[in-house]
Design an enzyme around this catalytic site. Structure first.
Site, mmCIF file in Angstrom:
data_model
loop_
_atom_site.group_PDB
_atom_site.id
_atom_site.type_symbol
_atom_site.label_atom_id
_atom_site.label_comp_id
_atom_site.label_asym_id
_atom_site.label_seq_id
_atom_site.Cartn_x
_atom_site.Cartn_y
_atom_site.Cartn_z
ATOM 1 N N GLU A 61 -22.295 -37.377 17.021
ATOM 2 C CA GLU A 61 -22.798 -38.726 17.215
ATOM 3 C C GLU A 61 -23.122 -39.471 15.925
ATOM 4 O O GLU A 61 -24.185 -40.085 15.813
ATOM 5 C CB GLU A 61 -24.040 -38.665 18.103
ATOM 6 C CG GLU A 61 -25.267 -37.945 17.486
ATOM 7 C CD GLU A 61 -25.336 -36.449 17.706
ATOM 8 O OE1 GLU A 61 -24.276 -35.816 17.865
ATOM 9 O OE2 GLU A 61 -26.456 -35.900 17.698
ATOM 10 N N HIS B 8 -21.556 -39.169 26.196
ATOM 11 C CA HIS B 8 -22.595 -38.316 25.600
ATOM 12 C C HIS B 8 -22.903 -38.763 24.159
ATOM 13 O O HIS B 8 -24.054 -38.999 23.809
ATOM 14 C CB HIS B 8 -22.128 -36.856 25.631
ATOM 15 C CG HIS B 8 -23.076 -35.891 24.989
ATOM 16 N ND1 HIS B 8 -23.986 -35.151 25.718
ATOM 17 C CD2 HIS B 8 -23.279 -35.566 23.689
ATOM 18 C CE1 HIS B 8 -24.692 -34.406 24.882
ATOM 19 N NE2 HIS B 8 -24.281 -34.634 23.644
ATOM 20 N N GLU B 9 -21.859 -38.875 23.359
ATOM 21 C CA GLU B 9 -22.096 -39.242 21.946
ATOM 22 C C GLU B 9 -22.677 -40.650 21.834
ATOM 23 O O GLU B 9 -23.537 -40.916 20.996
ATOM 24 C CB GLU B 9 -20.810 -39.106 21.123
ATOM 25 C CG GLU B 9 -20.126 -37.732 21.190
ATOM 26 C CD GLU B 9 -21.049 -36.542 20.989
ATOM 27 O OE1 GLU B 9 -22.100 -36.689 20.351
ATOM 28 O OE2 GLU B 9 -20.717 -35.450 21.515
ATOM 29 N N GLU C 247 -30.666 -33.277 22.836
ATOM 30 C CA GLU C 247 -29.522 -32.946 23.706
ATOM 31 C C GLU C 247 -29.840 -33.017 25.200
ATOM 32 O O GLU C 247 -28.985 -33.395 25.992
ATOM 33 C CB GLU C 247 -28.957 -31.569 23.333
ATOM 34 C CG GLU C 247 -28.414 -31.495 21.900
ATOM 35 C CD GLU C 247 -27.284 -32.484 21.604
ATOM 36 O OE1 GLU C 247 -26.676 -33.028 22.544
ATOM 37 O OE2 GLU C 247 -27.022 -32.714 20.400
ATOM 38 N N HIS D 196 -26.374 -40.729 22.426
ATOM 39 C CA HIS D 196 -27.165 -40.322 21.255
ATOM 40 C C HIS D 196 -27.582 -41.527 20.402
ATOM 41 O O HIS D 196 -28.495 -41.404 19.584
ATOM 42 C CB HIS D 196 -26.367 -39.357 20.376
ATOM 43 C CG HIS D 196 -26.461 -37.913 20.766
ATOM 44 N ND1 HIS D 196 -27.661 -37.257 20.921
ATOM 45 C CD2 HIS D 196 -25.500 -36.985 21.009
ATOM 46 C CE1 HIS D 196 -27.420 -35.979 21.230
ATOM 47 N NE2 HIS D 196 -26.116 -35.795 21.298
ATOM 48 N N ASP E 134 -28.525 -23.285 14.505
ATOM 49 C CA ASP E 134 -27.327 -23.201 15.322
ATOM 50 C C ASP E 134 -27.562 -22.342 16.575
ATOM 51 O O ASP E 134 -26.900 -22.524 17.600
ATOM 52 C CB ASP E 134 -26.214 -22.576 14.478
ATOM 53 C CG ASP E 134 -24.877 -23.229 14.740
ATOM 54 O OD1 ASP E 134 -24.867 -24.456 14.961
ATOM 55 O OD2 ASP E 134 -23.864 -22.515 14.727
ATOM 56 N N TYR F 243 -29.184 -28.345 26.408
ATOM 57 C CA TYR F 243 -28.413 -29.397 27.065
ATOM 58 C C TYR F 243 -28.730 -29.499 28.556
ATOM 59 O O TYR F 243 -29.189 -30.515 29.041
ATOM 60 C CB TYR F 243 -26.911 -29.137 26.896
ATOM 61 C CG TYR F 243 -26.389 -29.360 25.499
ATOM 62 C CD1 TYR F 243 -26.592 -28.407 24.501
ATOM 63 C CD2 TYR F 243 -25.704 -30.521 25.168
ATOM 64 C CE1 TYR F 243 -26.124 -28.603 23.207
ATOM 65 C CE2 TYR F 243 -25.218 -30.722 23.868
ATOM 66 C CZ TYR F 243 -25.428 -29.765 22.901
ATOM 67 O OH TYR F 243 -24.960 -29.976 21.635
HETATM 68 N N1 BES Z 1 -24.835 -33.272 18.334
HETATM 69 C C1 BES Z 1 -23.956 -32.480 19.093
HETATM 70 C C2 BES Z 1 -23.112 -31.545 18.268
HETATM 71 C C3 BES Z 1 -23.896 -30.577 17.416
HETATM 72 C C4 BES Z 1 -25.086 -30.005 17.853
HETATM 73 C C5 BES Z 1 -23.420 -30.233 16.172
HETATM 74 C C6 BES Z 1 -25.786 -29.139 17.024
HETATM 75 C C7 BES Z 1 -24.113 -29.358 15.359
HETATM 76 C C8 BES Z 1 -25.310 -28.809 15.785
HETATM 77 C C9 BES Z 1 -23.046 -33.339 19.967
HETATM 78 O O1 BES Z 1 -23.650 -34.470 20.486
HETATM 79 C C10 BES Z 1 -22.648 -32.514 21.150
HETATM 80 O O2 BES Z 1 -23.525 -32.161 21.892
HETATM 81 N N2 BES Z 1 -21.366 -32.218 21.311
HETATM 82 C C11 BES Z 1 -20.872 -31.432 22.413
HETATM 83 C C12 BES Z 1 -20.231 -32.287 23.454
HETATM 84 C C13 BES Z 1 -21.131 -32.714 24.543
HETATM 85 C C14 BES Z 1 -20.353 -33.506 25.582
HETATM 86 C C15 BES Z 1 -21.875 -31.605 25.212
HETATM 87 C C16 BES Z 1 -19.780 -30.526 21.879
HETATM 88 O O3 BES Z 1 -19.432 -30.654 20.712
HETATM 89 O O4 BES Z 1 -19.297 -29.686 22.624
HETATM 90 ZN ZN ZN Z 2 -25.126 -34.048 21.920
#
Ligand code: BES
Ligand code: ZN
Length: 593
Positions: A262, A286-287, A309, A290, A366, A374
């Site tokens: 995002e 989703h993005e 999230e 954010h 991580d 989520y």
């Molecule tokens: N912000 C996240 C990606 C992220 C989280 C990167 C933690 C590094 C550390 C992003 O918004 C996200 O949640 N992406 C998901 C997709 C979403 C539809 C669930 C993904 O990348 O799978």
């Molecule tokens: Zn996210």
């Protein structure tokens, strides 16, 4: 609130602005140049402490070019090294000359064959959670908001895109290459500073929205995201005005390790959502969401990650409902619940990891990127909505974003807001919400609503018929959406014969599916049941994209058997150079086991 993932001591001195002046050297794979940091230092502050990891610090100067003393602390494998600098004479300005390592985890340098077009190299950054420190020496904590500007020099045929306003959209020719300038006036957490450099074209799809992609991908991307402007309108109806100006989507090269990121003003998105039928655009919802939950109101530390999230997953679903109706939203919600229940099952021996407000001290943030933050987070928000009714909830939500705009919040501060502005002394409501249980206990609280989807009920009927011996071609799958196919595949039992799998594949052509979610769900089953005819499709999938969410379960599944192990190691060896550091950090321990 102190952040266990940053060396910074923001009460003493904090960074408020980052001014980058960098050159991208594709031959050496380094970013090189200077960053000017603006500080606010307390009257008695003597030092400024920054986060770095793998950076080569050349000099540190004050505003007048005088040398400042600095020291790099001992390296920690996750946190990197503290960079401690004497507070400068003017107490506000520090200039650091530095270069990144070719192995900087936030950066991926791609050779031309690793891009869609195949002709030019590509570079992109991915800062979340604590990787910005591998390309910018700053205070890398989501609680320390910073504005930024950037001057980026790239090889002449390439374009730079950043999570900021483009002051020179087409760049300006210079002796050293092409120069791009950017500015973001809104203060953001540093994990949102983002850069991409490549053969990138742009097409507008709405008054304040558009799509960036490599030229060969642009048509498909613009078609897939045709509803972008409507999505922004729907999101504004819920969250209040969109405060970032433009909203564009940059379609990344296939190795992008996430589904989406995002970054302000420009979401970075995996090309695996280009299904050709707009069926996977909930990821964009989703993005976009954010832009409120995450970028406007940010988790103060990674322990509060669910605030980003969980709220966003809830908000995403509301956008989808508004645009495509209750049925589609219900299916997506249901898929999220299935993932959550699977995750809770796989974490049955790790209750601490099932908790929303998760203690991450001494761990990599991580570790919190799981369906707990989520889908359990979203279930919690939905529970609050259900308890007070949508109209009242929506008023509170809108107020929550306004009250805390451009700040970073802890879970305790969220709770205080909820109590002050929604619960307002209603002890019966407070008890009914089971707040402490949601935030601090493992598992799923008893007041969680159970998602229901009629469309999925019909799918389950067909699964049952198939298992009772009805031939695959006789199943009623007319006009099924990709969500229904995902549910169908997810509902198949752990035991099916090779004949049954062949019959399904022949009838529904799963191995050739152009829908990455459907293909992934199918390949997972195929590996689990050792259905060898799908092996070539599996290998193609694992070597043509680098999205961690797809790679990890497939490699894990392969590693469960001796047969699969050999395949996993062979494919991984060939594919690993394409994968991003974020993905290989997860996969190396799995595949080397
Ligand atoms: N912000 C996240 C990606 C992220 C989280 C990167 C933690 C590094 C550390 C992003 O918004 C996200 O949640 N992406 C998901 C997709 C979403 C539809 C669930 C993904 O990348 O799978
Ligand atoms: Zn996210």
């Amino acid at each position: 609130m102190s952040d266990p993932h940053s060396y910074a001591r923001p009460r003493e001195s904090r960074v408020t602005d980052v001014a980058l002046d960098l050159r991208a050297d594709f031959t050496r794979r380094v970013l090189e140049g200077r960053v000017k940091l603006t500080l606010v230092a307390a009257p008695d502050a003597r030092e400024v402490v920054l986060d770095t990891r793998g950076l080569d610090i050349v000099t540190v100067e004050d505003a007048g070019g005088g040398r400042l003393a600095f020291a790099l602390g001992p390296p920690d494998p996750v946190l990197g090294r503290a960079l401690t600098i004497a507070v400068p004479p003017d107490r506000t300005t520090i200039v650091i000359a530095y270069r990144t390592s070719p192995l900087a985890e936030a950066l991926q340098w791609l050779a031309p064959p690793q891009t869609a077009g195949g002709l030019h190299p590509y570079l992109f950054s991915q800062g979340q959670a604590i990787l910005t420190r591998t390309w910018i020496p700053t205070q890398d904590s989501p609680g320390i908001r910073q504005t930024y500007t950037a001057r980026i020099v790239v090889p002449a045929p390439l374009r730079a895109v950043m999570s900021a306003e483009a002051l020179t959209p087409d760049g300006v020719e210079a002796a050293s290459g092409r120069v791009f300038e950017f500015r973001l006036a809104e203060p953001i957490p540093p994990y949102l500073i983002a850069l991409a450099v490549g053969d990138i074209a742009f097409r507008s799809v709405g008054p304040r929205s558009g799509v960036y992609a490599e030229p060969t991908v642009l048509d498909r991307a613009a078609d897939e995201f045709a509803d972008l402007e409507q999505m922004i309108d729907a999101a504004e109806a819920l969250g209040g005005p969109y405060r970032w100006g433009r909203y564009d989507v940059l379609v990344m090269p296939p190795s992008f390790p996430f589904g989406g990121m995002e970054n302000p003003r420009v979401t970075f998105a995996t090309p695996t959502i280009l299904a050709g039928d707009r069926s996977l655009t909930s990821l964009i919802a989703h993005e976009l969401a954010h832009s409120w939950s995450g970028n406007l109101v940010t988790n103060a530390t990674w322990r509060d990650f669910w605030l980003n999230e969980g709220f966003t997953t809830y908000f995403e679903n509301r956008i989808m409902e508004q645009l495509y109706g209750r049925d589609r939203a219900a299916m997506l919600e249901h898929l999220g619940r299935t993932e959550l229940l699977e995750e809770l099952r796989s974490l049955r021996d790790k209750p601490a990891d099932q908790v929303l407000c998760m203690d991450l001290t001494g761990r990599n943030p991580d570790d919190a990127v799981t369906p707990i933050a989520y889908d359990k987070g979203a279930a919690f928000v939905r529970t609050i909505e259900a308890a007070v009714g949508r109209p009242r909830f929506d008023v509170w939500l809108r107020g929550y974003f306004d009250r805390h705009a451009f700040t970073s919040l802890t879970t305790a501060e969220f709770l205080a807001d909820l109590r002050a502005h929604l619960i307002a002394g209603d002890t019966e409501l407070e008890a009914r919400l089971q707040l402490a249980e949601w935030l601090e206990q493992p598992g799923l609280p008893s007041n969680a609503a159970v998602p229901a989807s009629d469309a999925f009920t019909r799918v389950t009927t067909e699964v049952v018929r198939f298992l009772a011996g009805h031939q695959a071609p006789s199943l009623d799958t007319t006009a099924w959406t990709s969500q229904q196919w995902q549910h169908f595949l997810g509902g198949l039992p752990g035991r099916l014969s090779a004949v049954q799998l062949a019959e399904l594949d022949a009838a529904f052509r799963f191995s050739e599916s152009g829908n990455s979610e459907v293909l992934f769900a199918w390949l997972r089953i195929a590996v689990r049941l050792r259905y060898t005819p799908a092996l070539s499709a599996l290998e193609r999938f694992l070597t043509s994209q680098g999205r961690r969410k797809f790679l990890k379960p497939l490699y894990e599944e392969l590693m469960r058997t001796e047969w699969g192990k050999a395949e996993a190691k062979r494919i991984y060896e060939a594919a690993r150079p394409m994968y991003h550091a974020v993905a290989t950090a997860t996969l190396d321990p799995i595949v080397s086991a």
